[in-house]
Motif scaffolding. Sequence first.
Motif, short mmCIF file in Angstrom:
data_model
loop_
_atom_site.label_atom_id
_atom_site.label_comp_id
_atom_site.label_asym_id
_atom_site.label_seq_id
_atom_site.Cartn_x
_atom_site.Cartn_y
_atom_site.Cartn_z
N PHE A 124 2.98 -1.77 2.68
CA PHE A 124 3.55 -0.58 2.07
C PHE A 124 2.47 0.43 1.77
N SER A 125 2.87 1.68 1.64
CA SER A 125 1.93 2.75 1.30
C SER A 125 2.52 3.58 0.17
N TYR A 126 1.63 4.08 -0.68
CA TYR A 126 2.04 4.91 -1.79
C TYR A 126 0.83 5.65 -2.34
N VAL A 127 1.07 6.50 -3.31
CA VAL A 127 0.00 7.26 -3.95
C VAL A 127 -0.11 6.78 -5.39
N THR A 128 -1.32 6.44 -5.81
CA THR A 128 -1.57 6.03 -7.18
C THR A 128 -2.75 6.83 -7.70
N ASN A 129 -2.60 7.42 -8.85
CA ASN A 129 -3.64 8.27 -9.42
C ASN A 129 -4.12 9.32 -8.43
N ASP A 130 -3.19 9.92 -7.71
CA ASP A 130 -3.45 10.97 -6.71
C ASP A 130 -4.27 10.47 -5.51
N ILE A 131 -4.38 9.16 -5.34
CA ILE A 131 -5.13 8.59 -4.21
C ILE A 131 -4.14 7.82 -3.34
N PRO A 132 -4.02 8.20 -2.06
CA PRO A 132 -3.12 7.46 -1.17
C PRO A 132 -3.70 6.10 -0.81
N THR A 133 -2.83 5.12 -0.69
CA THR A 133 -3.29 3.79 -0.30
C THR A 133 -2.24 3.10 0.56
N ARG A 134 -2.68 2.12 1.28
CA ARG A 134 -1.79 1.25 2.07
C ARG A 134 -2.25 -0.16 1.76
N GLU A 135 -1.30 -1.05 1.52
CA GLU A 135 -1.63 -2.41 1.12
C GLU A 135 -0.72 -3.41 1.83
N MET A 136 -1.18 -4.64 1.85
CA MET A 136 -0.37 -5.73 2.41
C MET A 136 -0.34 -6.85 1.39
N VAL A 137 0.85 -7.36 1.14
CA VAL A 137 0.98 -8.54 0.31
C VAL A 137 1.64 -9.62 1.16
N VAL A 138 1.10 -10.83 1.07
CA VAL A 138 1.67 -11.98 1.76
C VAL A 138 1.98 -13.02 0.68
N LEU A 139 3.24 -13.41 0.62
CA LEU A 139 3.69 -14.38 -0.37
C LEU A 139 3.92 -15.72 0.30
N PRO A 155 -13.83 7.21 -6.13
CA PRO A 155 -13.22 8.40 -6.75
C PRO A 155 -12.97 9.50 -5.71
N GLY A 156 -11.74 9.99 -5.68
CA GLY A 156 -11.38 11.08 -4.78
C GLY A 156 -11.23 10.69 -3.32
N ASP A 157 -11.40 9.42 -3.00
CA ASP A 157 -11.31 8.96 -1.61
C ASP A 157 -9.86 8.98 -1.15
N GLU A 158 -9.60 9.66 -0.06
CA GLU A 158 -8.24 9.74 0.47
C GLU A 158 -8.08 9.01 1.79
N GLU A 159 -9.06 8.21 2.16
CA GLU A 159 -9.05 7.53 3.44
C GLU A 159 -8.48 6.11 3.36
N GLY A 160 -7.95 5.71 2.22
CA GLY A 160 -7.46 4.35 2.03
C GLY A 160 -6.51 3.85 3.10
N PRO A 161 -5.48 4.63 3.46
CA PRO A 161 -4.56 4.15 4.49
C PRO A 161 -5.25 3.88 5.83
N GLU A 162 -6.20 4.72 6.20
CA GLU A 162 -6.92 4.53 7.46
C GLU A 162 -7.88 3.34 7.37
N VAL A 163 -8.52 3.17 6.20
CA VAL A 163 -9.41 2.02 6.00
C VAL A 163 -8.60 0.73 6.12
N PHE A 164 -7.42 0.71 5.52
CA PHE A 164 -6.55 -0.46 5.62
C PHE A 164 -6.27 -0.79 7.09
N LEU A 165 -5.86 0.21 7.86
CA LEU A 165 -5.54 -0.02 9.27
C LEU A 165 -6.75 -0.49 10.06
N ALA A 166 -7.93 -0.01 9.71
CA ALA A 166 -9.15 -0.45 10.40
C ALA A 166 -9.45 -1.93 10.13
N HIS A 167 -8.92 -2.47 9.03
CA HIS A 167 -9.22 -3.86 8.65
C HIS A 167 -8.02 -4.80 8.74
#
Length: 186
Positions: A124-139, A155-167
Amino acid sequence: MSRVRRVPLVLALLLSLALSGCGGEDAQPSSVTWRNVTIDLPEGWYRNEETETHLTIANVDLRPGESDEEFVAPEEGVVSMAFTYEPATLPDDWRRFVAEQDATLEADTRLTLDGEIPATQLVFSYVTNDIPTREMVVLVPSRSIVVLSQPIPGPGDEEGPEVFLAHIDTFLQVLETADFGPPVLE
């Protein structure tokens, strides 16, 4: 479900510790066994925190140390995987969390780990504290384990979704190569 809400706070704390200096000249193992699950660490990854109910691995050493060297994030970004013991958490709890965050659920997939262990993967992806992120949870309900894989933005990093996809391939490889022993009896 309160742990779900604390994860971003915990990861922010880990990042702040890393920014204050990285130490840990200790040799890192190539694998770690936690709650009867043996996890192969990707090359260059560190075991950062381990308790009876929590294990964190990351592509940088996030432990506070005694080094005077300034923390420099890897070019491909800082990411971590948090393994937590959460006996009452089910996939629907995380689906509700995603909805409450007004997040976009990008994947809701059934997985089989270690050839026979059923699991559910949510991306899933969302914005938290004005910072976009993408995360994966496995239960992994049969082991009461939740694995959260995510970028740790500065701080101020907006590349989270792309970093997630790279990893994401590394996150999945860690899960696919994990060796699940018998469940820990409480």
